[in-house]
Design a protein around this motif. Sequence first.
Motif, PDB file in Angstrom:
ATOM      1  N   PHE A  33      -1.822  -2.379   1.845  1.00  0.00           N
ATOM      2  CA  PHE A  33      -0.439  -2.820   1.742  1.00  0.00           C
ATOM      3  C   PHE A  33      -0.448  -4.329   1.945  1.00  0.00           C
ATOM      4  CE2 PHE A  33       4.131  -2.852   2.867  1.00  0.00           C
ATOM      5  CZ  PHE A  33       4.604  -2.026   1.851  1.00  0.00           C
ATOM      6  N   GLN A  62      -1.007  -2.955  -3.131  1.00  0.00           N
ATOM      7  CA  GLN A  62       0.423  -2.774  -3.373  1.00  0.00           C
ATOM      8  C   GLN A  62       1.260  -3.434  -2.301  1.00  0.00           C
ATOM      9  OE1 GLN A  62       2.972  -0.112  -2.242  1.00  0.00           O
ATOM     10  NE2 GLN A  62       1.752   1.215  -0.937  1.00  0.00           N
ATOM     11  N   PRO A  63       2.539  -3.672  -2.523  1.00  0.00           N
ATOM     12  CA  PRO A  63       3.251  -3.559  -3.788  1.00  0.00           C
ATOM     13  C   PRO A  63       3.364  -4.928  -4.459  1.00  0.00           C
ATOM     14  CG  PRO A  63       4.862  -3.743  -2.002  1.00  0.00           C
ATOM     15  CD  PRO A  63       3.484  -3.936  -1.393  1.00  0.00           C
ATOM     16  N   ARG A  65       6.157  -6.821  -6.445  1.00  0.00           N
ATOM     17  CA  ARG A  65       7.604  -6.620  -6.569  1.00  0.00           C
ATOM     18  C   ARG A  65       8.229  -7.510  -7.640  1.00  0.00           C
ATOM     19  NH1 ARG A  65       9.293  -3.748  -2.045  1.00  0.00           N
ATOM     20  NH2 ARG A  65       7.990  -3.970  -0.198  1.00  0.00           N
ATOM     21  N   LEU A  98      -0.040  -1.532  -7.748  1.00  0.00           N
ATOM     22  CA  LEU A  98       1.256  -0.866  -7.913  1.00  0.00           C
ATOM     23  C   LEU A  98       2.320  -1.925  -8.171  1.00  0.00           C
ATOM     24  CD1 LEU A  98       2.830   1.911  -5.726  1.00  0.00           C
ATOM     25  CD2 LEU A  98       4.044  -0.247  -5.976  1.00  0.00           C
ATOM     26  N   GLU A 135       5.870   2.037 -10.737  1.00  0.00           N
ATOM     27  CA  GLU A 135       6.535   3.020  -9.867  1.00  0.00           C
ATOM     28  C   GLU A 135       8.036   2.772  -9.863  1.00  0.00           C
ATOM     29  OE1 GLU A 135       6.630   2.203  -5.591  1.00  0.00           O
ATOM     30  OE2 GLU A 135       6.010   4.257  -5.194  1.00  0.00           O
ATOM     31  N   LEU A 137      11.135   2.746  -7.949  1.00  0.00           N
ATOM     32  CA  LEU A 137      11.717   2.851  -6.606  1.00  0.00           C
ATOM     33  C   LEU A 137      13.057   3.565  -6.752  1.00  0.00           C
ATOM     34  CD1 LEU A 137      11.189  -0.738  -5.110  1.00  0.00           C
ATOM     35  CD2 LEU A 137       9.823   1.316  -4.667  1.00  0.00           C
ATOM     36  N   TRP A 139      15.673   3.061  -5.409  1.00  0.00           N
ATOM     37  CA  TRP A 139      16.797   2.114  -5.357  1.00  0.00           C
ATOM     38  C   TRP A 139      16.561   0.919  -6.294  1.00  0.00           C
ATOM     39  CZ3 TRP A 139      13.472   3.454  -1.471  1.00  0.00           C
ATOM     40  CH2 TRP A 139      12.498   2.520  -1.133  1.00  0.00           C
ATOM     41  N   ASP A 166       5.564   8.743  -6.850  1.00  0.00           N
ATOM     42  CA  ASP A 166       5.713   8.749  -5.391  1.00  0.00           C
ATOM     43  C   ASP A 166       6.737   9.833  -5.079  1.00  0.00           C
ATOM     44  OD1 ASP A 166       6.929   8.253  -2.856  1.00  0.00           O
ATOM     45  OD2 ASP A 166       6.192   6.184  -2.859  1.00  0.00           O
ATOM     46  N   HIS A 169      10.367   8.946  -3.891  1.00  0.00           N
ATOM     47  CA  HIS A 169      11.339   8.392  -4.838  1.00  0.00           C
ATOM     48  C   HIS A 169      11.901   9.466  -5.766  1.00  0.00           C
ATOM     49  CE1 HIS A 169      10.592   4.445  -3.368  1.00  0.00           C
ATOM     50  NE2 HIS A 169       9.306   4.518  -3.647  1.00  0.00           N
ATOM     51  N   GLN A 192       1.366   8.877  -4.856  1.00  0.00           N
ATOM     52  CA  GLN A 192       1.677   8.672  -3.439  1.00  0.00           C
ATOM     53  C   GLN A 192       2.527   9.837  -2.949  1.00  0.00           C
ATOM     54  OE1 GLN A 192       3.633   4.845  -3.918  1.00  0.00           O
ATOM     55  NE2 GLN A 192       1.878   3.859  -2.931  1.00  0.00           N
ATOM     56  N   ARG A 208      12.535   3.716   4.283  1.00  0.00           N
ATOM     57  CA  ARG A 208      11.811   2.725   5.090  1.00  0.00           C
ATOM     58  C   ARG A 208      11.667   3.133   6.556  1.00  0.00           C
ATOM     59  NH1 ARG A 208      12.970  -2.634   2.449  1.00  0.00           N
ATOM     60  NH2 ARG A 208      12.004  -2.320   0.402  1.00  0.00           N
ATOM     61  N   ARG A 211      10.469   8.380   6.379  1.00  0.00           N
ATOM     62  CA  ARG A 211       9.456   9.155   5.670  1.00  0.00           C
ATOM     63  C   ARG A 211       8.538   9.814   6.683  1.00  0.00           C
ATOM     64  NH1 ARG A 211       6.797   6.611   0.320  1.00  0.00           N
ATOM     65  NH2 ARG A 211       8.646   5.712  -0.651  1.00  0.00           N
ATOM     66  N   GLU A 240       1.868   7.562   1.732  1.00  0.00           N
ATOM     67  CA  GLU A 240       2.503   6.263   1.925  1.00  0.00           C
ATOM     68  C   GLU A 240       3.756   6.494   2.762  1.00  0.00           C
ATOM     69  OE1 GLU A 240       4.937   4.534  -1.014  1.00  0.00           O
ATOM     70  OE2 GLU A 240       4.170   2.521  -0.692  1.00  0.00           O
ATOM     71  N   PHE A 242       6.524   5.182   5.564  1.00  0.00           N
ATOM     72  CA  PHE A 242       7.218   4.162   6.344  1.00  0.00           C
ATOM     73  C   PHE A 242       7.989   4.953   7.406  1.00  0.00           C
ATOM     74  CE2 PHE A 242       6.995   2.927   1.912  1.00  0.00           C
ATOM     75  CZ  PHE A 242       6.537   1.624   1.930  1.00  0.00           C
TER      76      PHE A 242
HETATM   77  O1  LIG Z   1      10.026   0.327   0.331  1.00  0.00           O
HETATM   78  C1  LIG Z   1       9.416  -0.324  -0.522  1.00  0.00           C
HETATM   79  O2  LIG Z   1       9.731  -1.455  -0.853  1.00  0.00           O
HETATM   80  C2  LIG Z   1       8.285   0.310  -1.229  1.00  0.00           C
HETATM   81  C3  LIG Z   1       7.206  -0.436  -1.648  1.00  0.00           C
HETATM   82  C4  LIG Z   1       6.145   0.160  -2.288  1.00  0.00           C
HETATM   83  C5  LIG Z   1       6.161   1.511  -2.527  1.00  0.00           C
HETATM   84  O3  LIG Z   1       5.145   2.148  -3.134  1.00  0.00           O
HETATM   85  C6  LIG Z   1       7.246   2.253  -2.111  1.00  0.00           C
HETATM   86  O4  LIG Z   1       7.229   3.561  -2.361  1.00  0.00           O
HETATM   87  C7  LIG Z   1       8.290   1.664  -1.467  1.00  0.00           C
END
Ligand SMILES: O=C(O)c1ccc(O)c(O)c1
Length: 617
Positions: A33, A62-63, A65, A98, A135, A137, A139, A166, A169, A192, A208, A211, A240, A242
């Motif tokens: 990460f 990853q990630p 963005r 990712l 991926e 997300l 949101w 994932d 998501h 994931q 965040r 999970r 993965e 959080f």
């Molecule tokens: O919460 C995030 O920003 C975030 C980042 C990378 C990922 O693979 C994910 O599933 C979520």
Amino acid sequence: MTAFGIATVSLSGTLEEKLRAAAAAGYDGVEIFENDLIASPLRPRAVRAMLDDLGLACMLYQPFRDFEGMPGALRQRAMDRAEAKFDLMGELGADRILVCSNCSPAALGERNRIVADLHELGERAAAHGIIVGYEALAWGRHIFDHRDAWAIVEAVDHPNIGIILDSFHSLSRGIASDSIRAIPGDKIAFVQLADAPRLDMDLLYWSRHFRNFPGQGGLPVSDYVAEIARTGYNGPLSLEIFNDRFRGWSPDLIAADGLRSLRHVEDAAERLLGRTPAVPAPPATVRPEFVEFAVGAADVPALEQMFRSIGFARTGVHRAKAVTRWQAGSVNLVINAEPAGFGHDFAQKHGASICAVGLAVPDRDAVAARATYLGIDSVDADEAPGNLALPTLRGIGGSLIYLMNEAEISAVWDMEFVPGDAAVDAEPLCIDHLAAVVRTDEYLSWQLYWRSLFGLEQSLQSDVIDPSGLVLSQPLKSADGALRVTLNASDAAGTLSARFVDHNVGGGYQHIALATGNLVDKAARLAATGADMLPIGDNYYDDLAARFGLDPATRDQLRAAHILYDADAQGEYRQLYSRAFHKRFFFEFVERCAYEGYGAANAGVRLASQERFRTAQ
Ligand SMILES: O=C(O)c1ccc(O)c(O)c1
Ligand SMILES: [Mg+2]
């Protein structure tokens, strides 16, 4: 064999600590990460060297963005940023990155632009020998559904661009998992996995902070994995997570739980696909056969007196040990007052407490083999009490679980115990549930333990209000309801749960609920035998009568007996509590008539009543 991975974000500590924990737990690789790398003093090449030393693959970086659909000069910036990361990945030895769907308010939703950007990224990635996984997300600004992400990846049609699935998501948005069938396995760049408790909240916040590992939450992750397996995908399955608690707990324990969860979810997915994995399935039936209490010799008379007062008779005396068998109905309690050995050590460490539970299953060796597969510790026979050659597992708070075959139970009792007094209370009585209290940090661990090994199912978690703070209560039960366990945990130091964990030096079983066919009758017998029961105040009964429209006679009968009452759409529940033994464990008597819960609505009143005895002698 599927390779298993874990994202470094899932574990606490420094990057080195995370990697060591992942290696020690036995993962094949990790997702690095980015924030963990940025915060680390280790340069990418040093991380690579460490991964090699530990035998871990770098499965994913990853990630990345806010890449696709950027307007104007931001587009070039995004490409430049990507090139910098590709260089870094070369040093790190990572061949996969990712790219999560863009969340920037600046992002354009124009599909052709998104496709073109990803195509160009694919070209650049190809020059570095890198695969990019896209991926969605949950949101994301424009792309927040794996079906849309797949449509884009399909349109990009570049060998270096795939999709990343994932489970959080997809499942948090309720997207049907069979939509994955549209994706060819070789276009899935990475997978994931995360579960989560069913909470009705903003997706980003839910993701965040809440999970958790597959088998700890309420999302259908096994079906998701089964659909992925159908595509022919044969890459890694990687966790993965959080989670606020994971960030503050031992990375070694969390990593070990994660691997258990991957084994559990893969096994469950295989079964959904109609395949027969080599590891035995969770047992078709499981029920408690006995509960064993460890006490010092000085406590034995008081505990025997308590058992007698609640209707148990001493029906057996161990042939060689300071161990006795107590029965009422089909319930067996065992008092272990041995001056040495497991029970003695347990009582020394935890005080008078429940040290073991015997569970009856169709095939104990199959459960033991499953436990081994899941990394659940067994206890050597010579460490275990008695000379029973029963598989013995390490359970909650260091207590033990004995596994017994249904077919051998009476032989085991006869072999170990000389018959004693006749049972007095001939009523049908059975164990309704075992209520354990665990540390909040271990709350999810214990759910995974019971669900993965015994196939217990999760019911809705309750928030219980103790006068001194909040207690979380998670019920679990076997398919036929014969084994029910509730797990309770509290962060508030003064709650009965937290005090139990303190006094007990760790989690343990706090009470045993015994089911009877008629609780009013049972209450009368308990009164006659002088059992010390928990009084409940009159205000409760006035409210009860108002809520359920009880007639005065029924209300008065419940009040006189200190019986708590609840009802759901299916049926009714009556509850009656004993006072605690030495402020430790206690008994509950219940009458369960087609009711599925545990009287959560009454728990606050019961805890308030117990609180009144906090300082009383
Ligand atoms: O919460 C995030 O920003 C975030 C980042 C990378 C990922 O693979 C994910 O599933 C979520
Ligand atoms: Mg993800």
